[in-house]
Design a protein around this motif. Structure first.
Motif, PDB file in Angstrom:
ATOM      1  N   GLN A   1     -16.961  -2.056   6.212  1.00 47.66           N
ATOM      2  CA  GLN A   1     -15.974  -1.120   7.248  1.00 47.66           C
ATOM      3  C   GLN A   1     -15.192  -0.698   6.213  1.00 47.66           C
ATOM      4  O   GLN A   1     -14.578   0.232   6.470  1.00 47.66           O
ATOM      5  N   VAL A   2     -14.297  -1.611   5.527  1.00 48.20           N
ATOM      6  CA  VAL A   2     -12.951  -1.427   4.776  1.00 48.20           C
ATOM      7  C   VAL A   2     -13.555  -0.293   3.764  1.00 48.20           C
ATOM      8  O   VAL A   2     -12.902   0.351   3.550  1.00 48.20           O
ATOM      9  N   ASN A   3     -14.502  -0.719   3.000  1.00 46.41           N
ATOM     10  CA  ASN A   3     -15.042   0.203   2.081  1.00 46.41           C
ATOM     11  C   ASN A   3     -15.365   1.681   2.568  1.00 46.41           C
ATOM     12  O   ASN A   3     -14.924   2.893   1.998  1.00 46.41           O
ATOM     13  N   GLY A   4     -15.711   1.731   3.941  1.00 48.49           N
ATOM     14  CA  GLY A   4     -16.177   2.898   4.449  1.00 48.49           C
ATOM     15  C   GLY A   4     -14.784   3.687   4.859  1.00 48.49           C
ATOM     16  O   GLY A   4     -14.493   4.818   4.570  1.00 48.49           O
ATOM     17  N   LEU A   5     -13.584   2.847   5.119  1.00 48.88           N
ATOM     18  CA  LEU A   5     -12.360   3.374   5.449  1.00 48.88           C
ATOM     19  C   LEU A   5     -11.703   3.796   4.486  1.00 48.88           C
ATOM     20  O   LEU A   5     -10.594   4.561   4.582  1.00 48.88           O
ATOM     21  N   GLN A   6     -11.902   3.261   3.264  1.00 46.07           N
ATOM     22  CA  GLN A   6     -11.220   3.432   2.070  1.00 46.07           C
ATOM     23  C   GLN A   6     -11.892   5.096   1.311  1.00 46.07           C
ATOM     24  O   GLN A   6     -11.531   5.235   0.287  1.00 46.07           O
ATOM     25  N   GLY A   7     -12.539   5.681   2.280  1.00 45.48           N
ATOM     26  CA  GLY A   7     -13.408   6.645   1.589  1.00 45.48           C
ATOM     27  C   GLY A   7     -14.405   6.472   0.611  1.00 45.48           C
ATOM     28  O   GLY A   7     -14.626   7.208  -0.311  1.00 45.48           O
ATOM     29  N   GLY A   8     -15.115   5.083   0.808  1.00 39.50           N
ATOM     30  CA  GLY A   8     -16.080   5.055  -0.294  1.00 39.50           C
ATOM     31  C   GLY A   8     -15.647   4.596  -1.772  1.00 39.50           C
ATOM     32  O   GLY A   8     -16.189   4.711  -2.686  1.00 39.50           O
ATOM     33  N   ALA A   9     -14.413   4.117  -1.704  1.00 44.36           N
ATOM     34  CA  ALA A   9     -13.793   3.584  -2.949  1.00 44.36           C
ATOM     35  C   ALA A   9     -14.678   2.566  -3.433  1.00 44.36           C
ATOM     36  O   ALA A   9     -14.882   1.644  -2.708  1.00 44.36           O
ATOM     37  N   SER A  10     -14.609   2.162  -4.670  1.00 44.66           N
ATOM     38  CA  SER A  10     -15.567   1.282  -5.412  1.00 44.66           C
ATOM     39  C   SER A  10     -14.749   0.003  -5.138  1.00 44.66           C
ATOM     40  O   SER A  10     -13.281   0.144  -5.130  1.00 44.66           O
ATOM     41  N   PRO A  11     -15.348  -1.370  -5.226  1.00 46.12           N
ATOM     42  CA  PRO A  11     -14.770  -2.494  -4.741  1.00 46.12           C
ATOM     43  C   PRO A  11     -13.461  -2.733  -5.939  1.00 46.12           C
ATOM     44  O   PRO A  11     -12.396  -3.385  -5.698  1.00 46.12           O
ATOM     45  N   GLY A  12     -13.544  -2.337  -7.061  1.00 51.88           N
ATOM     46  CA  GLY A  12     -12.547  -2.446  -8.047  1.00 51.88           C
ATOM     47  C   GLY A  12     -11.291  -1.475  -7.947  1.00 51.88           C
ATOM     48  O   GLY A  12     -10.415  -1.686  -8.672  1.00 51.88           O
ATOM     49  N   ALA A  13     -11.547  -0.422  -7.115  1.00 51.52           N
ATOM     50  CA  ALA A  13     -10.316   0.629  -7.051  1.00 51.52           C
ATOM     51  C   ALA A  13      -9.181  -0.018  -6.156  1.00 51.52           C
ATOM     52  O   ALA A  13      -9.048  -1.017  -5.654  1.00 51.52           O
TER      53      ALA A  13
ATOM     54  N   ILE B   1      11.645   7.955  -2.788  1.00 50.17           N
ATOM     55  CA  ILE B   1      10.470   7.525  -3.341  1.00 50.17           C
ATOM     56  C   ILE B   1       9.941   6.384  -2.666  1.00 50.17           C
ATOM     57  O   ILE B   1      10.668   5.400  -2.535  1.00 50.17           O
ATOM     58  N   ILE B   2       8.713   6.270  -2.184  1.00 51.82           N
ATOM     59  CA  ILE B   2       8.060   5.328  -1.412  1.00 51.82           C
ATOM     60  C   ILE B   2       6.934   4.760  -2.123  1.00 51.82           C
ATOM     61  O   ILE B   2       5.921   5.367  -2.685  1.00 51.82           O
ATOM     62  N   PRO B   3       6.840   3.350  -2.400  1.00 48.66           N
ATOM     63  CA  PRO B   3       5.770   2.704  -2.953  1.00 48.66           C
ATOM     64  C   PRO B   3       4.599   2.802  -1.942  1.00 48.66           C
ATOM     65  O   PRO B   3       4.927   2.483  -0.670  1.00 48.66           O
ATOM     66  N   LEU B   4       3.372   2.925  -2.370  1.00 45.97           N
ATOM     67  CA  LEU B   4       2.329   2.970  -1.426  1.00 45.97           C
ATOM     68  C   LEU B   4       2.091   1.711  -0.764  1.00 45.97           C
ATOM     69  O   LEU B   4       1.546   1.534   0.485  1.00 45.97           O
TER      70      LEU B   4
ATOM     71  N   PRO C   1      -6.195  -0.502  -3.823  1.00 48.40           N
ATOM     72  CA  PRO C   1      -6.096   0.031  -2.324  1.00 48.40           C
ATOM     73  C   PRO C   1      -5.399   1.316  -1.901  1.00 48.40           C
ATOM     74  O   PRO C   1      -5.451   1.972  -0.942  1.00 48.40           O
ATOM     75  N   GLY C   2      -4.356   1.592  -2.813  1.00 49.63           N
ATOM     76  CA  GLY C   2      -3.494   2.802  -2.602  1.00 49.63           C
ATOM     77  C   GLY C   2      -4.405   4.310  -2.856  1.00 49.63           C
ATOM     78  O   GLY C   2      -3.981   5.358  -2.775  1.00 49.63           O
ATOM     79  N   SER C   3      -5.413   4.055  -3.392  1.00 47.82           N
ATOM     80  CA  SER C   3      -6.334   5.299  -4.042  1.00 47.82           C
ATOM     81  C   SER C   3      -6.875   6.009  -2.940  1.00 47.82           C
ATOM     82  O   SER C   3      -6.785   7.388  -3.109  1.00 47.82           O
ATOM     83  N   SER C   4      -7.156   5.566  -2.032  1.00 43.06           N
ATOM     84  CA  SER C   4      -7.696   6.069  -0.565  1.00 43.06           C
ATOM     85  C   SER C   4      -6.440   6.769  -0.087  1.00 43.06           C
ATOM     86  O   SER C   4      -6.472   7.895   0.670  1.00 43.06           O
ATOM     87  N   VAL C   5      -5.448   6.175   0.167  1.00 43.07           N
ATOM     88  CA  VAL C   5      -3.963   6.709   0.574  1.00 43.07           C
ATOM     89  C   VAL C   5      -3.575   8.047   0.014  1.00 43.07           C
ATOM     90  O   VAL C   5      -3.193   9.043   0.448  1.00 43.07           O
ATOM     91  N   SER C   6      -3.751   7.754  -1.636  1.00 42.82           N
ATOM     92  CA  SER C   6      -3.483   8.982  -2.379  1.00 42.82           C
ATOM     93  C   SER C   6      -4.239  10.224  -2.239  1.00 42.82           C
ATOM     94  O   SER C   6      -3.966  11.155  -2.185  1.00 42.82           O
ATOM     95  N   ALA C   7      -5.605   9.774  -1.965  1.00 42.36           N
ATOM     96  CA  ALA C   7      -6.503  10.634  -1.817  1.00 42.36           C
ATOM     97  C   ALA C   7      -6.401  11.588  -0.396  1.00 42.36           C
ATOM     98  O   ALA C   7      -6.372  12.878  -0.449  1.00 42.36           O
ATOM     99  N   PHE C   8      -5.877  10.821   0.484  1.00 43.22           N
ATOM    100  CA  PHE C   8      -5.643  11.249   1.924  1.00 43.22           C
ATOM    101  C   PHE C   8      -4.524  12.368   1.600  1.00 43.22           C
ATOM    102  O   PHE C   8      -4.152  13.360   2.194  1.00 43.22           O
TER     103      PHE C   8
ATOM    104  N   ILE D   1       2.976  13.059  -5.633  1.00 42.04           N
ATOM    105  CA  ILE D   1       2.090  11.837  -5.385  1.00 42.04           C
ATOM    106  C   ILE D   1       2.025  11.401  -6.566  1.00 42.04           C
ATOM    107  O   ILE D   1       1.525  11.909  -7.738  1.00 42.04           O
ATOM    108  N   GLY D   2       2.203  10.081  -6.884  1.00 41.24           N
ATOM    109  CA  GLY D   2       2.285   9.158  -8.046  1.00 41.24           C
ATOM    110  C   GLY D   2       1.090   8.246  -8.260  1.00 41.24           C
ATOM    111  O   GLY D   2       0.337   8.276  -7.109  1.00 41.24           O
ATOM    112  N   GLU D   3       1.127   7.349  -8.918  1.00 46.37           N
ATOM    113  CA  GLU D   3      -0.203   6.431  -8.883  1.00 46.37           C
ATOM    114  C   GLU D   3       0.006   5.483  -7.903  1.00 46.37           C
ATOM    115  O   GLU D   3      -0.959   5.009  -7.226  1.00 46.37           O
TER     116      GLU D   3
END
Length: 138
Positions: free
Chosen positions: A66-78, A128-131, A80-87, A112-114
């Motif tokens: 479920q968590v992986n699905g909510l992260q937009g199919g992000a890989s387990p090694g990605a 500037i807000i950290p993810l 956590p902020g990558s799905s927020v950045s994509a959004f 949007i930074g890393e």
């Protein structure tokens, strides 16, 4: 019952009765049966615990899916902020409201930074807000 005669020096004799000692039961059998009973209970408890562990592992796996699905199919090694950045990439140069651990921030998303984002507030200041500080985005 045993009977003993008390012969005293005065010549009189009295009968003294003493109870017989009871024979002890052999405890080896009862101790052994208790041991076997405890062993059976322990084996059942271990089997129950193993079953609970299997069920919990299945539940953890389902929650991870479920968590992986909510992260937009992000890989387990990605990260956590990558799905927020994509959004947020889809909302670049638009007005957003961000709930953070420090409070609510309203403004235009300008970069949007890393691991952070920049928001221009209506008064002209840039925040500037950290993810990792994000609680919600609207």
């Amino acid at each position: 019952m045993r009977r003993y005669w008390n012969r005293s020096l005065d010549g009189g004799s009295k009968e003294i009765t003493v109870r017989k000692k009871k024979k002890r039961k052999k405890t080896s059998h009862s101790v052994w049966s208790k041991f076997l009973s405890l062993r059976r209970k322990l084996i059942r408890s271990i089997a129950g615990i193993r079953l609970q562990i299997v069920r919990l592992n299945e539940r953890i796996h389902a929650l991870q899916e479920q968590v992986n699905g909510l992260q937009g199919g992000a890989s387990p090694g990605a990260s956590p902020g990558s799905s927020v950045s994509a959004f947020l990439r889809g909302r670049l140069n638009s007005r957003i409201t961000v709930e953070t651990t420090a409070g609510t921030i309203f403004g235009t998303l300008i970069a949007i930074g890393e691991d952070n984002v920049q928001i221009a507030e209506p008064n002209g200041s840039i925040v500037i807000i950290p993810l990792r500080s994000f609680l919600s985005i609207a």
